[in-house]
Design an enzyme around this catalytic site. Structure first.
Site, mmCIF file in Angstrom:
data_model
loop_
_atom_site.group_PDB
_atom_site.id
_atom_site.type_symbol
_atom_site.label_atom_id
_atom_site.label_comp_id
_atom_site.label_asym_id
_atom_site.label_seq_id
_atom_site.Cartn_x
_atom_site.Cartn_y
_atom_site.Cartn_z
ATOM 1 N N VAL A 145 0.796 -1.122 -0.248
ATOM 2 C CA VAL A 145 -0.009 0.094 0.073
ATOM 3 C C VAL A 145 0.845 1.299 -0.033
ATOM 4 C CG1 VAL A 145 -1.762 -1.257 1.152
ATOM 5 C CG2 VAL A 145 -0.252 -0.045 2.591
ATOM 6 N N HIS A 161 -4.453 -4.459 -2.163
ATOM 7 C CA HIS A 161 -4.913 -4.000 -0.759
ATOM 8 C C HIS A 161 -5.102 -2.420 -0.870
ATOM 9 C CE1 HIS A 161 -3.023 -7.898 0.679
ATOM 10 N NE2 HIS A 161 -4.354 -8.156 0.133
ATOM 11 N N CYS A 169 -13.938 8.031 2.017
ATOM 12 C CA CYS A 169 -15.083 8.310 3.081
ATOM 13 C C CYS A 169 -15.927 6.956 3.153
ATOM 14 C CB CYS A 169 -16.051 9.402 2.599
ATOM 15 S SG CYS A 169 -17.525 9.685 3.742
ATOM 16 N N CYS A 223 -19.543 14.988 3.160
ATOM 17 C CA CYS A 223 -20.986 14.462 3.683
ATOM 18 C C CYS A 223 -20.742 14.368 5.302
ATOM 19 C CB CYS A 223 -21.286 13.107 3.267
ATOM 20 S SG CYS A 223 -20.472 11.785 3.991
ATOM 21 N N SER A 262 5.708 -13.629 1.466
ATOM 22 C CA SER A 262 5.633 -15.233 1.904
ATOM 23 C C SER A 262 4.302 -15.982 1.648
ATOM 24 C CB SER A 262 5.922 -15.033 3.438
ATOM 25 O OG SER A 262 4.997 -14.127 4.045
ATOM 26 N N ASN A 286 12.120 -14.718 -2.962
ATOM 27 C CA ASN A 286 11.530 -14.139 -1.309
ATOM 28 C C ASN A 286 12.891 -14.927 -0.495
ATOM 29 O OD1 ASN A 286 9.782 -12.828 0.519
ATOM 30 N ND2 ASN A 286 9.791 -15.128 1.338
ATOM 31 N N CYS A 304 15.545 -8.731 -3.782
ATOM 32 C CA CYS A 304 14.905 -8.397 -4.817
ATOM 33 C C CYS A 304 15.757 -7.204 -5.562
ATOM 34 C CB CYS A 304 13.527 -7.888 -4.620
ATOM 35 S SG CYS A 304 12.568 -8.716 -3.329
HETATM 36 ZN ZN ZN Z 1 -18.291 11.538 2.677
#
Ligand code: ZN
Length: 314
Positions: A145, A161, A169, A223, A262, A286, A304
Site C-alpha cells: 500500500v 490492498h 469516506c 458529507c 511469503s 523471497n 529483490c
Molecule cells: Zn463522505
C-alpha cells in the site's frame, strides 16, 4: 544487534520534521531486510531462462520488495515487525465500529506520514517498471500500500490492498489524496506534539493515550462521514471486482513470478492456486520460506533489489 529504531518528531514552524536515530544510519538494508546467502550464479542463469521464456509474465509483489526502501514488513524472521515488536495491524471491524480507535489510528498515521510518504522506489521497483516499458511484464499485482510501484512509473498495476496515498469516506465513498488530509490535520492540530517510536508498513507509530485524546480528526468535507485510508485492513475483504480482474489477468498470463511475499495472506495466495490450476510455471523470489515453495519450479532466496536488475528482460 539491536533491531528497533526510534523516530523523534518535533514541530518546526508548523511543519513536521522527522529525525532518524543513530541506529538507522546503518541503512535500511541491514535494518529491515533479512540476511540472505550470496547470489548463486547457476540460479541466476535459471531465473534468466525463466524470464526469457515468459511472453506474458504476471508479477505479484509483497512487503519484501519494499524493505530495501526502508519499509519494514510484518513477517520476516528477526527483522519483521512481528519479530521486533508486539504490535499487530489494525482490524477493519474495530476501525469502522469505534471513533476512539479511528482517532488513535489517525493520530499515529499523521505523525508517521511525512516519513512513510517520503520512501522512494528501490532498484527492484525500477527493474519491474523497466520490464513493463520493454513489454516483458504483462501485469503487476502488489499487496503493498506504499505507492512505490507507482512512484517508479508502473502502470499495468493492480494494488490488491489499496494505497495509503488515498483516503476514502466510509459513508459516501469519496476518494481524496492523503496529502490533502495531512494539511487538514495540521490546521486542526496546530500545537499538537508527539514523540513517536517505530514505523509500521502502514505508516503507523506509537503515541501515549494523552496525546491521542487531544488529537482532532477531520471528517469527510462532502458529507461529514468518517475517513479511512483507501486500504484493505486485516479482517476486511478485497473488492470482488478487483479479485475478478486479477483472476482474469492470471488466466491470460503464461507464467507467474512472486517477488518479496511469503504468501501468508490468502488474498494473494489464491492467485497462486489459480496459476497452479492453469499449470503456469511459477518462480518465487523471497528471502525465507513461503506458503507456495512446493508449487514453484524455481525458488530464489535473494534480495529483490540485487537480483532483478541483473536480469535482461528481452
Ligand atoms: Zn463522505
Amino acid at each position: 544487534m539491536r533491531m528497533s529504531f526510534g523516530l523523534i518528531f518535533r514541530t518546526a514552524k508548523g511543519r513536521w520534521m522527522a529525525k532518524l536515530s543513530r541506529q538507522c544510519s546503518r541503512g535500511y538494508t541491514e535494518l529491515f531486510v533479512p540476511s540472505s546467502p550470496p547470489l548463486d550464479p547457476e540460479k541466476v542463469k535459471e531465473f534468466q531462462r525463466f524470464i526469457t521464456l515468459s511472453k506474458r509474465l504476471l508479477v505479484m509483489t509483497g512487503a519484501g520488495i519494499s524493505t530495501e526502501s526502508g519499509i519494514p514488513d510484518y513477517r520476516s524472521e528477526k527483522v519483521g515487525l512481528y519479530a521486533r515488536t508486539d504490535r499487530r495491524p489494525i482490524q477493519h471491524g474495530d476501525f469502522v465500529r469505534s471513533a476512539p480507535i479511528r482517532q488513535r489510528y489517525w493520530a499515529r498515521n499523521f505523525v508517521g506520514w511525512p516519513q512513510f510518504s517520503s520512501h522512494q522506489p528501490n532498484p527492484a521497483h525500477w527493474a519491474l517498471s523497466n520490464w513493463e516499458r520493454l513489454g516483458k511484464l504483462y501485469w503487476l499485482v502488489t499487496q503493498n500500500v506504499d505507492a512505490l510501484h507507482t512512484k517508479a512509473g508502473s502502470q499495468r498495476l493492480t494494488e490488491l490492498h489499496g494505497c495509503m496515498h488515498r483516503v476514502l469516506c466510509l459513508d459516501c465513498g469519496e476518494q481524496t489524496p492523503r496529502r490533502v488530509l495531512q494539511e487538514r490535520f495540521e490546521v486542526l492540530n496546530p500545537t499538537w506534539s508527539a514523540e513517536a517510536h517505530g514505523l509500521a508498513p502502514d505508516g503507523d507509530v506509537f503515541l501515549t493515550e494523552e496525546q491521542v485524546q487531544s488529537f482532532q480528526v477531520p471528517s469527510c468535507s462532502r458529507c461529514g462521514g468518517p475517513l479511512k485510508p483507501d486500504v484493505v485492513f486485516f479482517g476486511d475483504t478485497v473488492n470482488p471486482n478487483t479479485v475478478d480482474f486479477v483472476h482474469k489477468r492470471v488466466k491470460e498470463a503464461d507464467s507467474l513470478l512472486v517477488v518479496g511475499s511469503s504468501l501468508q495472506v490468502y488474498s494473494g495466495y489464491k492467485f497462486i492456486l489459480t496459476a497452479q490450476e492453469k499449470k503456469l510455471p511459477i518462480a518465487i523470489l523471497n528471502i525465507g520460506p513461503t506458503r507456495s515453495d512446493n508449487l514453484a519450479s524455481l525458488k530464489l532466496d535473494s534480495r529483490c533489489g540485487e537480483l532483478l536488475p541483473l536480469i535482461d528482460p528481452h
